[in-house]
Write a protein that holds these residues in place. Structure first.
Motif, PDB file in Angstrom:
ATOM      1  N   GLY A  40       8.653  -5.853   1.309  1.00 12.95           N
ATOM      2  CA  GLY A  40       7.622  -5.997   0.520  1.00 12.95           C
ATOM      3  C   GLY A  40       7.802  -6.591  -0.781  1.00 12.95           C
ATOM      4  O   GLY A  40       8.547  -5.852  -1.732  1.00 12.95           O
ATOM      5  N   ASN A  77      -5.528  -8.125  -7.654  1.00 12.84           N
ATOM      6  CA  ASN A  77      -6.163  -6.946  -8.201  1.00 12.84           C
ATOM      7  C   ASN A  77      -6.957  -7.353  -9.704  1.00 12.84           C
ATOM      8  O   ASN A  77      -6.806  -8.576 -10.077  1.00 12.84           O
ATOM      9  CB  ASN A  77      -5.319  -5.818  -8.513  1.00 12.84           C
ATOM     10  CG  ASN A  77      -4.032  -6.024  -9.627  1.00 12.84           C
ATOM     11  OD1 ASN A  77      -4.463  -5.793 -10.590  1.00 12.84           O
ATOM     12  ND2 ASN A  77      -3.184  -6.361  -8.945  1.00 12.84           N
ATOM     13  N   CYS A 207       9.843 -13.911   5.107  1.00 11.09           N
ATOM     14  CA  CYS A 207      10.792 -13.263   5.849  1.00 11.09           C
ATOM     15  C   CYS A 207      10.230 -12.090   6.369  1.00 11.09           C
ATOM     16  O   CYS A 207       9.980 -10.831   5.453  1.00 11.09           O
ATOM     17  CB  CYS A 207      12.140 -13.097   5.084  1.00 11.09           C
ATOM     18  SG  CYS A 207      13.243 -12.104   6.025  1.00 11.09           S
ATOM     19  N   ALA A 239       2.238  -1.566   0.549  1.00 12.01           N
ATOM     20  CA  ALA A 239       0.847  -1.420   0.382  1.00 12.01           C
ATOM     21  C   ALA A 239      -0.121  -1.289   1.756  1.00 12.01           C
ATOM     22  O   ALA A 239       0.201  -0.384   2.595  1.00 12.01           O
ATOM     23  CB  ALA A 239       0.203  -2.441  -0.779  1.00 12.01           C
ATOM     24  N   LEU A 245       4.051  -0.450   9.595  1.00 18.09           N
ATOM     25  CA  LEU A 245       5.648  -0.486   9.220  1.00 18.09           C
ATOM     26  C   LEU A 245       6.065   1.037   9.695  1.00 18.09           C
ATOM     27  O   LEU A 245       7.170   1.069  10.316  1.00 18.09           O
ATOM     28  CB  LEU A 245       6.165  -0.815   7.866  1.00 18.09           C
ATOM     29  CG  LEU A 245       6.482  -2.034   7.375  1.00 18.09           C
ATOM     30  CD1 LEU A 245       7.776  -2.662   7.958  1.00 18.09           C
ATOM     31  CD2 LEU A 245       5.405  -3.024   7.757  1.00 18.09           C
ATOM     32  N   THR A 367      -6.509   2.010  -4.259  1.00 19.04           N
ATOM     33  CA  THR A 367      -7.127   1.059  -5.303  1.00 19.04           C
ATOM     34  C   THR A 367      -6.508   0.998  -6.333  1.00 19.04           C
ATOM     35  O   THR A 367      -6.939   0.399  -7.619  1.00 19.04           O
ATOM     36  CB  THR A 367      -8.704   1.480  -5.172  1.00 19.04           C
ATOM     37  OG1 THR A 367      -8.608   2.799  -6.164  1.00 19.04           O
ATOM     38  CG2 THR A 367      -9.390   1.518  -3.969  1.00 19.04           C
ATOM     39  N   GLY A 369      -2.706   0.945  -7.603  1.00 17.00           N
ATOM     40  CA  GLY A 369      -1.374   0.908  -7.882  1.00 17.00           C
ATOM     41  C   GLY A 369      -0.817  -0.321  -8.971  1.00 17.00           C
ATOM     42  O   GLY A 369       0.390  -0.228  -9.156  1.00 17.00           O
ATOM     43  N   LYS A 371      -1.607  -0.494 -12.192  1.00 16.56           N
ATOM     44  CA  LYS A 371      -1.289   0.267 -13.232  1.00 16.56           C
ATOM     45  C   LYS A 371       0.061   0.918 -13.184  1.00 16.56           C
ATOM     46  O   LYS A 371       1.035   1.219 -14.158  1.00 16.56           O
ATOM     47  CB  LYS A 371      -2.102   1.192 -13.626  1.00 16.56           C
ATOM     48  CG  LYS A 371      -2.382   2.446 -12.879  1.00 16.56           C
ATOM     49  CD  LYS A 371      -3.226   3.342 -13.037  1.00 16.56           C
ATOM     50  CE  LYS A 371      -4.705   2.997 -13.005  1.00 16.56           C
ATOM     51  NZ  LYS A 371      -5.310   2.786 -11.247  1.00 16.56           N
TER      52      LYS A 371
HETATM   53  P1  FAD Z   1       1.500  -5.861  -2.495  1.00 18.97           P
HETATM   54  O1  FAD Z   1       1.260  -6.644  -3.888  1.00 18.97           O
HETATM   55  O2  FAD Z   1       0.286  -5.716  -1.674  1.00 18.97           O
HETATM   56  O3  FAD Z   1       2.926  -5.923  -1.968  1.00 18.97           O
HETATM   57  C1  FAD Z   1       3.218  -5.579  -0.610  1.00 18.97           C
HETATM   58  C2  FAD Z   1       3.833  -6.983   0.023  1.00 18.97           C
HETATM   59  O4  FAD Z   1       4.413  -6.379   1.322  1.00 18.97           O
HETATM   60  C3  FAD Z   1       3.023  -7.919   0.264  1.00 18.97           C
HETATM   61  O5  FAD Z   1       3.254  -9.106  -0.411  1.00 18.97           O
HETATM   62  C4  FAD Z   1       2.910  -8.312   1.653  1.00 18.97           C
HETATM   63  O6  FAD Z   1       2.803  -9.455   1.998  1.00 18.97           O
HETATM   64  C5  FAD Z   1       4.397  -7.644   2.006  1.00 18.97           C
HETATM   65  N1  FAD Z   1       4.557  -7.084   3.301  1.00 18.97           N
HETATM   66  C6  FAD Z   1       3.635  -6.466   4.372  1.00 18.97           C
HETATM   67  N2  FAD Z   1       4.168  -6.407   5.552  1.00 18.97           N
HETATM   68  C7  FAD Z   1       5.254  -6.838   5.299  1.00 18.97           C
HETATM   69  C8  FAD Z   1       6.424  -6.952   6.574  1.00 18.97           C
HETATM   70  N3  FAD Z   1       6.295  -6.546   7.784  1.00 18.97           N
HETATM   71  N4  FAD Z   1       7.602  -7.542   6.403  1.00 18.97           N
HETATM   72  C9  FAD Z   1       7.836  -8.387   4.888  1.00 18.97           C
HETATM   73  N5  FAD Z   1       6.780  -8.129   3.901  1.00 18.97           N
HETATM   74  C10 FAD Z   1       5.759  -7.479   4.138  1.00 18.97           C
HETATM   75  N6  FAD Z   1      -4.944  -1.155  -9.315  1.00 18.97           N
HETATM   76  C11 FAD Z   1      -4.910  -1.302 -10.458  1.00 18.97           C
HETATM   77  O7  FAD Z   1      -4.060  -0.091 -11.048  1.00 18.97           O
HETATM   78  N7  FAD Z   1      -5.713  -1.760 -11.214  1.00 18.97           N
HETATM   79  C12 FAD Z   1      -6.835  -2.465 -10.828  1.00 18.97           C
HETATM   80  O8  FAD Z   1      -7.633  -3.183 -11.612  1.00 18.97           O
HETATM   81  C13 FAD Z   1      -6.857  -2.706  -9.450  1.00 18.97           C
HETATM   82  N8  FAD Z   1      -7.777  -3.469  -8.814  1.00 18.97           N
HETATM   83  C14 FAD Z   1      -7.553  -3.934  -7.596  1.00 18.97           C
HETATM   84  C15 FAD Z   1      -8.603  -5.004  -7.169  1.00 18.97           C
HETATM   85  C16 FAD Z   1      -8.606  -5.346  -5.820  1.00 18.97           C
HETATM   86  C17 FAD Z   1      -9.433  -6.211  -5.325  1.00 18.97           C
HETATM   87  C18 FAD Z   1      -7.308  -4.849  -4.930  1.00 18.97           C
HETATM   88  C19 FAD Z   1      -7.121  -5.643  -3.615  1.00 18.97           C
HETATM   89  C20 FAD Z   1      -6.520  -3.905  -5.440  1.00 18.97           C
HETATM   90  C21 FAD Z   1      -6.417  -3.504  -6.805  1.00 18.97           C
HETATM   91  N9  FAD Z   1      -5.691  -2.760  -7.244  1.00 18.97           N
HETATM   92  C22 FAD Z   1      -5.854  -2.240  -8.585  1.00 18.97           C
HETATM   93  C23 FAD Z   1      -4.736  -1.913  -6.323  1.00 18.97           C
HETATM   94  C24 FAD Z   1      -3.384  -2.441  -6.702  1.00 18.97           C
HETATM   95  O9  FAD Z   1      -3.294  -3.886  -6.649  1.00 18.97           O
HETATM   96  C25 FAD Z   1      -2.185  -2.185  -5.692  1.00 18.97           C
HETATM   97  O10 FAD Z   1      -2.111  -0.739  -5.650  1.00 18.97           O
HETATM   98  C26 FAD Z   1      -0.960  -2.510  -6.040  1.00 18.97           C
HETATM   99  O11 FAD Z   1      -0.899  -4.136  -6.348  1.00 18.97           O
HETATM  100  C27 FAD Z   1       0.102  -2.585  -4.906  1.00 18.97           C
HETATM  101  O12 FAD Z   1       1.368  -3.177  -5.127  1.00 18.97           O
HETATM  102  P2  FAD Z   1       2.328  -3.301  -4.147  1.00 18.97           P
HETATM  103  O13 FAD Z   1       3.359  -4.056  -4.542  1.00 18.97           O
HETATM  104  O14 FAD Z   1       2.627  -1.893  -3.624  1.00 18.97           O
HETATM  105  O15 FAD Z   1       1.362  -4.111  -3.099  1.00 18.97           O
END
Ligand code: FAD
Ligand code: PYC
Length: 417
Positions: A40, A77, A207, A239, A245, A367, A369, A371
């Motif tokens: 990810g 987000n 990948c 996420a 997974l 919703t 993460g 931050k």
């Molecule tokens: P992601 O950025 O989703 O990264 C996970 C990555 O894993 C993705 O790029 C995906 O392509 C990859 N992946 C998935 N499956 C596989 C696989 N099999 N192999 C390889 N890669 C894979 N949070 C706040 O704190 N403040 C906000 O204002 C806020 N607003 C939001 C508004 C919206 C519309 C949304 C959708 C979310 C919001 N959030 C907010 C929540 C926040 O965006 C997420 O909690 C946070 O960005 C998660 O980060 P991450 O790196 O875990 O996930």
């Protein structure tokens, strides 16, 4: 990176179509084996890899991303950052993240445009007021800044907000975290990617991880769309796809994946210099540096992996926005999108070991993460490198769903679930 790359003359040359942009991070072929594989390439995965290299000296690390980095929720987000959580465990974790954000541009030498313009959470009823009073006190007891504002104080801060007695959702007051604000989400991903790459981490886009090799209860490799990659340890940081997974690895998570939608308006002149959130009416709004009003909704009620969501949810969000800000009724909206958020029963994340040895998980941020991005990476890097939970993450293990020690943060999520 050559200094000339960022010089004004070079930027002008490039803007005119001359010169070439050099890569901000490498585009390596995957090696056959790594010490650590992070699945990810969102902010959390990249932050984990960065702190693994920086803090724990473990650079033989790959981040595997099925699309492009920051293309998941990190780039979708509404960029709100705050640490005003109710319970001690959450307050400590989100405050660690906010402190890391406060130094992140300098640490990464990359401007993430963190703007501490304050975050207001509105109260629309006596019940909201009581909850805000309780919350404000609890947050202050944890040494985190939190204030209660009267209606008049809210109006002075946000003159365009409708606080009139005939408002559909009367504003009876608000909580304010002045250190809260917004940051540029792409910049967070890009800055972390560049800094991790500089320290030797391989960032491999396009990948997809499609399975795990598990021998004697221990993970030994991941299977990917670009072939198998052996790993001593693996971190899942995907996420909305956490359960997918986990199922590949043979265990289940107490997570539901839902669409969460947001939208932006056409750019307008500066009109809103703080962040306004209303959990009760399902909308939160800030103005971006480009002048667009950035708005988000409550989650779509059904579970889905389609990154879009229902028009009715956006319609409700727009209606709420116009109720709160009648002046927005003439705004034209430019874009709408959705991301898939992984929601735990207690609206708190899961960080820690899994039933498979050497396989760790960091998900369930739902919703809220964005931050947590640097804080999440900080504690997860510790978990993987030291093979034990960071003290700040210890309460957030999977075992809490067996012990019953849940950390209910539905209220602090401030986004309707
Ligand atoms: P992601 O950025 O989703 O990264 C996970 C990555 O894993 C993705 O790029 C995906 O392509 C990859 N992946 C998935 N499956 C596989 C696989 N099999 N192999 C390889 N890669 C894979 N949070 C706040 O704190 N403040 C906000 O204002 C806020 N607003 C939001 C508004 C919206 C519309 C949304 C959708 C979310 C919001 N959030 C907010 C929540 C926040 O965006 C997420 O909690 C946070 O960005 C998660 O980060 P991450 O790196 O875990 O996930
Ligand atoms: O957690 O602050 C938050 C948030 C705002 C919008 C979506 N999540």
């Amino acid at each position: 990176m050559a200094r000339d790359h960022y010089s004004i003359a070079n930027l002008i040359r490039k803007a005119r179509g001359g010169g070439t942009w050099s890569r901000a991070w490498r585009d390596p072929e995957p090696k056959s084996a790594y010490d650590i594989v992070i699945i990810g390439g969102g902010g959390h995965g990249l932050a984990t890899a960065y702190y693994l290299a920086k803090v724990h000296g473990t650079a033989n690390v790959a981040v595997l991303e099925k699309g492009w980095i920051g293309g998941g929720n990190t780039g979708r987000n509404t960029t709100i950052i705050r640490s005003n959580y109710l319970w001690d465990e959450s307050a400590a974790l989100y405050e660690k993240s906010l402190k890391l954000y406060e130094g992140l541009s300098r640490d990464l030498n990359f401007n993430i445009m963190f703007s501490q313009r304050g975050v207001l959470n509105l109260a629309h009823s006596e019940g909201d007021l009581r909850e805000i009073a309780r919350r404000t006190a609890a947050i202050r007891l944890n040494g985190i800044d939190s204030e209660f504002l009267t209606t008049a104080e809210v109006k002075a801060m946000v003159p365009i907000l409708n606080v009139g007695a005939n408002a559909r959702y009367p504003v009876l007051g608000a909580s304010l975290q002045r250190r809260g604000g917004v940051a540029r989400h792409d910049a967070v991903a890009w800055g972390l990617a560049r800094a991790a790459d500089t320290r030797g981490v391989d960032i491999i886009q396009n990948c997809e991880v499609t399975g795990f090799d598990i021998k004697g209860g221990r993970v030994t490799a991941v299977r990917t769309s670009r072939g198998p990659i052996a790993a001593k340890k693996v971190g899942i940081v995907v996420a909305g796809h956490s359960s997918v997974l986990a199922e590949m690895a043979g265990f289940r998570l107490p997570i539901e994946s839902h669409p969460l939608q947001a939208a932006v308006s056409e750019p307008i002149k500066p009109i809103l210099d703080t962040v306004v959130m209303s959990g009760a009416v399902h909308v939160y709004i800030s103005q971006s540096d480009r002048g667009e009003l950035v708005m988000g909704a409550g989650i779509d009620a059904y579970t889905s992996y389609a990154q879009r969501g229902s028009p009715s949810v956006i319609e409700t969000m727009m209606a709420s926005a116009v109720d709160l800000f009648p002046i927005f009724s003439r705004l034209r909206m430019m874009r709408q999108w959705g991301g898939i958020v992984d929601v735990c029963p207690d609206a708190s994340p899961i960080i820690g070991a899994t039933p498979v040895e050497g396989l760790y998980i960091n998900g369930g941020w739902g919703t809220g993460g964005f931050k947590a991005t640097p804080g999440s990476g900080w504690v997860f890097a510790h978990q993987i490198a030291q093979e034990k939970p960071h003290p700040l993450a210890a309460p957030f293990g999977l075992d809490r769903f067996a012990s019953g020690a849940l950390i209910d943060e539905h209220g602090a999520a401030a986004v309707a679930h």
